[in-house]
Structure formats: C-alpha cells, structure tokens
Design an enzyme around this catalytic site. Structure first.
Site, PDB file in Angstrom:
ATOM      1  N   GLU A 175     -38.616  -3.246  -8.631  1.00  0.00           N
ATOM      2  CA  GLU A 175     -37.577  -2.321  -8.904  1.00  0.00           C
ATOM      3  C   GLU A 175     -36.330  -2.902  -9.020  1.00  0.00           C
ATOM      4  O   GLU A 175     -35.148  -2.558  -8.636  1.00  0.00           O
ATOM      5  CB  GLU A 175     -37.594  -1.202  -8.059  1.00  0.00           C
ATOM      6  N   GLU A 368     -46.778   2.018  -9.932  1.00  0.00           N
ATOM      7  CA  GLU A 368     -46.499   2.853  -8.676  1.00  0.00           C
ATOM      8  C   GLU A 368     -46.500   4.321  -9.284  1.00  0.00           C
ATOM      9  O   GLU A 368     -45.630   4.596 -10.214  1.00  0.00           O
ATOM     10  CB  GLU A 368     -45.048   2.636  -8.056  1.00  0.00           C
TER      11      GLU A 368
HETATM   12  C1  BGP Z   1     -40.659   3.001  -4.549  1.00  0.00           C
HETATM   13  C2  BGP Z   1     -40.731   1.394  -3.733  1.00  0.00           C
HETATM   14  C3  BGP Z   1     -41.919   1.242  -2.906  1.00  0.00           C
HETATM   15  C4  BGP Z   1     -42.292   2.809  -2.346  1.00  0.00           C
HETATM   16  C5  BGP Z   1     -42.059   4.075  -3.250  1.00  0.00           C
HETATM   17  C6  BGP Z   1     -42.050   5.323  -2.499  1.00  0.00           C
HETATM   18  O1  BGP Z   1     -39.424   2.998  -4.910  1.00  0.00           O
HETATM   19  O2  BGP Z   1     -41.069   0.501  -4.630  1.00  0.00           O
HETATM   20  O3  BGP Z   1     -41.749   0.530  -1.980  1.00  0.00           O
HETATM   21  O4  BGP Z   1     -41.916   2.838  -1.175  1.00  0.00           O
HETATM   22  O5  BGP Z   1     -40.811   3.994  -4.003  1.00  0.00           O
HETATM   23  O6  BGP Z   1     -41.211   5.620  -1.853  1.00  0.00           O
HETATM   24  P1  BGP Z   1     -41.191   5.984  -0.246  1.00  0.00           P
HETATM   25  O7  BGP Z   1     -41.496   5.029   0.395  1.00  0.00           O
HETATM   26  O8  BGP Z   1     -39.391   6.244  -0.202  1.00  0.00           O
HETATM   27  O9  BGP Z   1     -41.711   7.379  -0.115  1.00  0.00           O
END
Ligand code: BGP
Length: 473
Positions: A175, A368
């Site tokens: 990201e 993701e």
């Molecule tokens: C993305 C990241 C991940 C992951 C995901 C979910 O932005 O790349 O590392 O964590 O979000 O977010 P969260 O863990 O805040 O629910």
C-alpha cells in the site's frame, strides 16, 4: 471469459500482524514492535523503544512463527493455490544497514516456503509490509535518506538469490500510495513529519526514494530470476463523485492523484502528467539523481497487486466522513458499513478492476479484501460467520462480472487474514477476517488455539469450483 484455470485463490497476511516471535532467531526491532496498536494511534513523535510491562500486539501476534506447519496445513485443507505473506525485513537485516544477512531469519522463511511448496501452494511474497527496521528510522531518518535505497536493494538481492526458483510472485511495498495519502505515514514509510521541515518537499523526496527502490527491486528480480513476476501493491480506494455537479468530478479526480502518483510511475516508468500536476499542486520539490530516470524506466512491474475493502465519496460539499483502510472518505447514503465504518461496496471492486485495467492493461491481482467483524463463539464451539460469507461472495461475484462481462485480466484473489490476526488499523484482535478463528483477545489473553469457522468449508468449495459455486449452504 471465465476465471483463469490457474487462478490464484488464497489468502494474505503480514509478518508483524501474524508471526510474533518478535525477537527470536536474531530478529531486530521493527517500527511496529515499539508502539501499542494500530495506525490510528501513531503519535507525533517516533515510538522508539519497548517499554517494560506494556502490551504490544506484534510481539506474539498469533504466533505463526511457531505454528506455521499447523497453519499451512489448514490453508492446504481449504485448497489454497497461493499464500501471500510478508518477509520481516528485521529477520533478515536486524538493523537494516548490515552487509550480511541473518541466516536464522532466512532459515525461517526457507521452512515456510518449503512447507507451502510441499502442498503445491505458491508463495506470494511482499518484501516490505508496514514493518521496516526501527534503526533505519532512528539513525537514518527513514526514507528521507537516500541511503535506504541501497539497504533495500541489498535486502532484495538477498531474497531473490535465496528464493530463486521457489517464489514466483513478489511485491515491493505494501500500500505504498498511503505514503502520500496519510498525515503520518509511519507504517508505510517510517515517517512522522516534523514541524521544522517542508512537508511537501519531504513527501515528494520520500516518494521518489521509494519509487526508485521499488524499480531497482523489479530490475534485480528480473535479472536474478527471469521466471518470477514482480508487482506493485497499492491500496485502491474506489472514489465516487458526490453528485453529478461537474465540480465534484474534479474533486474526485484530484483526490486519486496520490494513488496514481505511484502506480503511474511503477507501471509506466516515469512521472506522468498526473504526478507533475500533483507536485505543482502542493508546491513541492525533490531531487532526482542522474540515473534515476533510467532506473524508473527499466524497473516497471509485471502486474498490479492491490487491496480493496471499501469505497468512498468525494466532492465539494462532503462533510460527513467515514472509516476505511488507511484512507478515509465521504459517506455514501447508498451503502451500509461494517462496525468499523468501512462502506461495503462490491460494485466498487468491479469499478476498481475496470479503472486499473482500462488505465494500465496489466494483469491484476486482488491481494487483500475482506470484512473485519466480531465473531461469536457458540456454546458448542462453532462460529457461524454468515456475514463474512455474504461479504466475500458478493465481492467474488463482482470479480466474476469484471472478468466475464468486462473482460478484465485477473490473476488471483487473496482475501485478508485467512487465519485471524492483529488489526493494522487498531491493534485489535476482535476485528477478525479469518476462515480460522484464533483464541486471543485485545489484551493478548487466550490459548492461540485455531478453530475452523463456517466460512472455512464455504471458501474451500469456492476454490474447488474455481469461483462457480458461491452459495452458502
Ligand atoms: C490494509 C493493510 C493490512 C490489513 C488490512 C485490514 O490496509 O495492508 O495490513 O491490516 O488493511 O486493516 P485492519 O487490520 O485495520 O482491519
């Protein structure tokens, strides 16, 4: 048009949120090991040491470090074709500036990769996912410093040489576009802006260093292992204009500049008009060295990896904002949101796929996606996560539409956190994404035992039918 026959179904994790073992095997401290939870809590000063008696979510996380065999067996049981994980930079280079790697760290990933290959699961590796070495931040001022390009380059060379022939899919920085989109891109770039610096200049200089480092990694990967594919990884925030007011179209377009700033350079190998216009709009300046242009040109990616969780609204009159992964945005009255305020929008995923494919014509990889939710363990121990199945089924349907109707080239799908892990945004455990439940709470209590949720068998069936059967029975 259907999903490819070799479609990469799997799941995605990150070292700092999943592994634990934060000092084992000679690992050094990462930026994530010294603060207590979640990007939302990043303060104005650098968190610089572990304080005795405090709870840090990354230290044990969900203990993949010791349980990787059990966990990979569960992924294999679901029929995973691939598994996305990140290598902790600090396991390989504990400080980040060493010349020689830490053998014990490499050995751990040898074991993980060999275990995956044993089951025919393709490793998909993120080289840097929100956990750069703390030393590089404290002693070198992080990506403000050009020296980091060399340290990262050396780290990449070690990985490509070691895992050549075993790892076919790589991504550079997770990201990376959040570096421009966030007020304090600490997880992304180890940066907390100082009052005495020109923030616009720092933003552009840091971004330039990251882009050159990423391009060098791409070049190196192609040289060392010509059969491997290496992609970028961006957060894609599908953005709708708030109304049909032409002025709203411009606002929605402009806000996407911080995302395309990175993908344009990584795909096209140069700063495009979107980039130069953005530089001008913030009145920022940065230094490019001789040779940088050539590196950017030669280091273009093979595919586009991106995360997608929710969409947002932008326009002249947006006043009500809601949550989202890293980048927040305006509220959309047509959508409902998760408990954390992330607006659920499968069509937004179809739009993301179309926007990126129209723009770049490169294979896409959704690395993701998912819905953070609180799960209840019933008295008989079962976990009935129909809401998760519903969310994922709707998003897979949107992917099918993008492939079958819109003819987008999609390589694979790795929903976030197939086994519950620590939240990057909040540091919580109760915000769960997994097909497998992990017994651990927000304070670190629990046995860490793994239990299959209802979605486990559902996802197994989705994979077995290559996405044809999405029904929840
Ligand atoms: C993305 C990241 C991940 C992951 C995901 C979910 O932005 O790349 O590392 O964590 O979000 O977010 P969260 O863990 O805040 O629910």
């Amino acid at each position: 048009m259907k999903f490819r026959t070799d479609f990469l179904w799997g799941g995605a994790t990150a070292a700092n949120q999943f592994e634990g073992g934060y000092l084992e095997g000679g690992k050094g401290l990462s930026i994530d090991d010294v603060y207590k939870g979640g990007s939302a809590t990043v303060q104005r000063v650098i968190h610089d040491k572990v304080i005795d008696g405090e709870y840090y979510p990354s230290h044990v996380a969900v203990d993949f470090y010791h349980r990787y065999k059990e966990d990979i067996a569960l992924l294999a049981e679901m029929g995973f074709k691939c598994f996305r994980f990140s290598i902790a930079w600090t396991r390989i280079f504990p400080r980040g500036d060493e010349k020689k790697p830490n053998e014990a760290g490499l050995k751990f990933y040898d074991n993980v990769i060999d275990e995956l290959l044993k089951y025919g699961i393709e490793p998909v590796v993120t080289i840097s996912h929100y956990e750069m070495p703390l030393t590089l931040v404290k002693e070198y001022d992080s990506w403000r410093n050009r020296k980091l390009i060399d340290f990262f380059h050396n780290y990449c060379k070690v990985l490509f040489n070691r895992y050549k022939g075993k790892v076919k899919y790589w991504m550079t920085f997770n990201e990376v576009n959040c570096t421009l989109g966030l007020v304090r891109p600490y997880l992304q770039a180890g940066i907390i802006y100082r009052d005495d610096e020109n923030v616009a200049d720092v933003k552009l200089q840091v971004s330039h260093h990251l882009l050159v480092a990423s391009a060098l990694a791409v070049k190196e990967c192609h040289k060392i292992d010509p059969d491997a594919k290496i992609g970028c990884m961006i957060l894609y925030p599908t953005t709708y204009p708030e109304t049909c007011d032409p002025a709203d179209q411009i606002v929605a377009r402009d806000v996407m500049a911080t995302t395309y700033y990175y993908s344009d350079v990584m795909v096209r190998g140069r700063y495009t008009n979107v980039c130069t216009a953005y530089q001008q709009s913030i009145n920022g300046h940065f230094t490019m060295e001789t040779g940088d242009e050539a590196i950017l040109k030669e280091g273009v990616v093979d595919y586009i990896g991106f995360s997608y969780y929710c969409s947002r609204v932008e326009g002249v009159h947006v006043t009500e904002y809601t949550g989202g992964n890293m980048l927040r945005g305006g509220k959309n009255p047509h959508l409902v949101a998760t408990e954390w305020g992330w607006q659920i929008d499968p069509i937004g995923l179809r739009m993301a796929l179309n926007n990126l494919y129209d723009r770049y014509q490169l294979p896409l990889f959704i690395v993701e996606n998912g819905m953070g939710a609180v799960d209840n363990v019933e008295s008989d121990g079962s976990i009935i996560d129909d809401y998760r199945i519903e969310y994922l089924a709707a998003h897979i349907k949107a992917m099918k539409d993008a492939v079958e109707i819109d003819h987008v080239d999609l390589m694979g799908y790795t929903p976030w956190g197939p086994i519950d892990l620590v939240s990057a945004g909040t540091g919580e455990m109760k915000k769960r994404y997994g097909f497998v439940y992990v017994d651990k709470d927000d304070l670190g209590n629990g046995t860490l035992a793994r239990t299959k949720k209802k979605s486990f068998d559902w996802y197994k069936k989705v994979i077995a039918t290559n996405g044809e059967d999405l029904s929840n029975i």
